[in-house]
Design a protein around this motif. Structure first.
Motif, PDB file in Angstrom:
ATOM      1  N   ASP A  60       4.509  10.158  -7.565  1.00 30.87           N
ATOM      2  CA  ASP A  60       5.550  10.540  -8.512  1.00 30.87           C
ATOM      3  C   ASP A  60       5.342   9.791  -9.818  1.00 30.87           C
ATOM      4  O   ASP A  60       5.849   8.678  -9.988  1.00 30.87           O
ATOM      5  N   PRO A  61       4.578  10.391 -10.732  1.00 32.62           N
ATOM      6  CA  PRO A  61       4.246   9.696 -11.988  1.00 32.62           C
ATOM      7  C   PRO A  61       5.460   9.188 -12.766  1.00 32.62           C
ATOM      8  O   PRO A  61       5.363   8.236 -13.495  1.00 32.62           O
ATOM      9  N   ALA A  62       6.629   9.803 -12.584  1.00 29.35           N
ATOM     10  CA  ALA A  62       7.825   9.348 -13.287  1.00 29.35           C
ATOM     11  C   ALA A  62       8.232   7.956 -12.842  1.00 29.35           C
ATOM     12  O   ALA A  62       8.909   7.231 -13.563  1.00 29.35           O
ATOM     13  N   ASN A  63       7.800   7.527 -11.658  1.00 25.73           N
ATOM     14  CA  ASN A  63       8.134   6.198 -11.133  1.00 25.73           C
ATOM     15  C   ASN A  63       6.991   5.215 -11.214  1.00 25.73           C
ATOM     16  O   ASN A  63       7.098   4.113 -10.701  1.00 25.73           O
TER      17      ASN A  63
ATOM     18  N   THR B 129       0.834  -1.209   0.000  1.00 23.86           N
ATOM     19  CA  THR B 129       0.000   0.000   0.000  1.00 23.86           C
ATOM     20  C   THR B 129       0.864   1.253   0.000  1.00 23.86           C
ATOM     21  O   THR B 129       0.606   2.210  -0.747  1.00 23.86           O
ATOM     22  N   ILE B 130       1.900   1.255   0.815  1.00 21.19           N
ATOM     23  CA  ILE B 130       2.792   2.409   0.896  1.00 21.19           C
ATOM     24  C   ILE B 130       3.564   2.575  -0.414  1.00 21.19           C
ATOM     25  O   ILE B 130       3.738   3.689  -0.916  1.00 21.19           O
ATOM     26  N   GLU B 131       4.021   1.467  -0.982  1.00 24.82           N
ATOM     27  CA  GLU B 131       4.729   1.509  -2.270  1.00 24.82           C
ATOM     28  C   GLU B 131       3.824   2.079  -3.357  1.00 24.82           C
ATOM     29  O   GLU B 131       4.245   2.919  -4.162  1.00 24.82           O
ATOM     30  N   HIS B 132       2.566   1.644  -3.384  1.00 23.59           N
ATOM     31  CA  HIS B 132       1.607   2.152  -4.363  1.00 23.59           C
ATOM     32  C   HIS B 132       1.435   3.672  -4.223  1.00 23.59           C
ATOM     33  O   HIS B 132       1.433   4.410  -5.216  1.00 23.59           O
ATOM     34  N   ALA B 133       1.283   4.142  -2.992  1.00 23.92           N
ATOM     35  CA  ALA B 133       1.113   5.573  -2.748  1.00 23.92           C
ATOM     36  C   ALA B 133       2.349   6.358  -3.174  1.00 23.92           C
ATOM     37  O   ALA B 133       2.228   7.448  -3.758  1.00 23.92           O
ATOM     38  N   ALA B 134       3.529   5.818  -2.905  1.00 24.14           N
ATOM     39  CA  ALA B 134       4.765   6.492  -3.309  1.00 24.14           C
ATOM     40  C   ALA B 134       4.871   6.613  -4.813  1.00 24.14           C
ATOM     41  O   ALA B 134       5.220   7.670  -5.356  1.00 24.14           O
TER      42      ALA B 134
END
Length: 196
Positions: free
Chosen positions: A192-195, A183-188
Motif C-alpha cells: 500500500d504505497p499510501a502507507n 518483514t511482515i510490516e515491510h510487506a504490508a
C-alpha cells in the motif's frame, strides 16, 4: 449418520479447548489475568467466566438439566455482559473452579444423552435443537474465545501455544519474532504505497 463416535470426537476436542483456555492464565499475575486488553474490555479471566456461564447454560437448561449454581442472565439488562469480566471479589481460583464444575455438569449431560437428544434454546430464532448442534455450537464458541485468548496472552508476555508445556517451550526467541514482524510490516507497507 451421526453416532457416538462423532459425539466422542466433538467432546474430546471441546475438552482440549477447555484446557487450553485455562493454560492461558497459568503463570500470570492477578492483574494480567483480568485486566482489559481491548477497547471493549476483553480479558483472559473474563473469557473463562463467559465460557463457564454459557457452557452451563447450553448443556444445562437447554436440556432441562440446569446447572445447580446461579448464572448471570442473558435476558436481564442489568446482568448482560456480567460474565465477561471478574470483579475484585471473584478470585481466579473461584472462576477456574467454577469452570471445572461446569465441565463436570456438561460432561454428565453429554454422557447421559444421545447425540440426537432434543433440546430447546429459548434465545435462538430456531430454538429446537439436538445435542449434536449444541456440541458443535459450544465447540465453535470455545474455539473462538481460545483464539482471543491466544492473542491476549501473546500480547501480555509473548507466550504462544495451547497448553502450559507448549507455552513454556518457545520455538523462537524474541529476536526471531521482532525480525519476522519487521518483514511482515515491510510487506504490508510495500503493498500500500499510501502507507510507505
Amino acid at each position: 449418520m451421526i453416532d457416538d463416535s462423532a459425539k466422542a470426537y466433538l467432546h474430546n476436542y471441546l475438552q482440549h479447548l477447555r484446557e487450553a483456555m485455562l493454560a492461558k492464565v497459568d503463570g500470570l499475575s492477578e492483574y494480567d489475568a483480568r485486566r482489559p486488553l481491548t477497547t471493549t474490555g476483553t480479558n483472559l479471566l473474563g473469557l473463562i467466566k463467559h465460557l463457564a456461564t454459557w457452557e452451563a447454560r447450553y448443556f444445562g437448561e437447554v436440556f432441562d438439566r440446569p446447572f445447580p449454581e446461579p448464572l448471570p442472565r442473558w435476558d436481564v439488562e442489568a446482568e448482560r455482559l456480567a460474565d465477561m469480566w471478574a470483579t475484585e471479589h471473584e478470585s481466579r481460583t473461584d472462576i477456574v473452579d467454577r469452570y471445572r464444575r461446569v465441565w463436570a455438569h456438561s460432561d454428565a449431560t453429554i454422557k447421559a444423552l444421545a447425540i440426537d437428544a432434543p433440546g430447546h434454546v429459548a434465545w435462538w430464532p430456531r430454538p429446537d435443537v439436538k445435542l449434536f448442534g449444541v456440541l458443535v455450537h459450544m465447540l465453535a464458541e470455545t474455539s473462538r474465545h481460545a483464539g482471543h485468548a491466544d492473542i491476549l496472552r501473546e500480547e501480555l508476555d509473548g507466550a504462544v501455544g495451547t497448553d502450559a508445556e507448549s507455552m513454556a517451550l518457545q520455538e523462537h526467541d524474541p529476536t526471531f519474532w521482532a525480525e519476522r514482524r519487521a518483514t511482515i510490516e515491510h510487506a504490508a507497507r510495500a503493498a500500500d504505497p499510501a502507507n510507505a
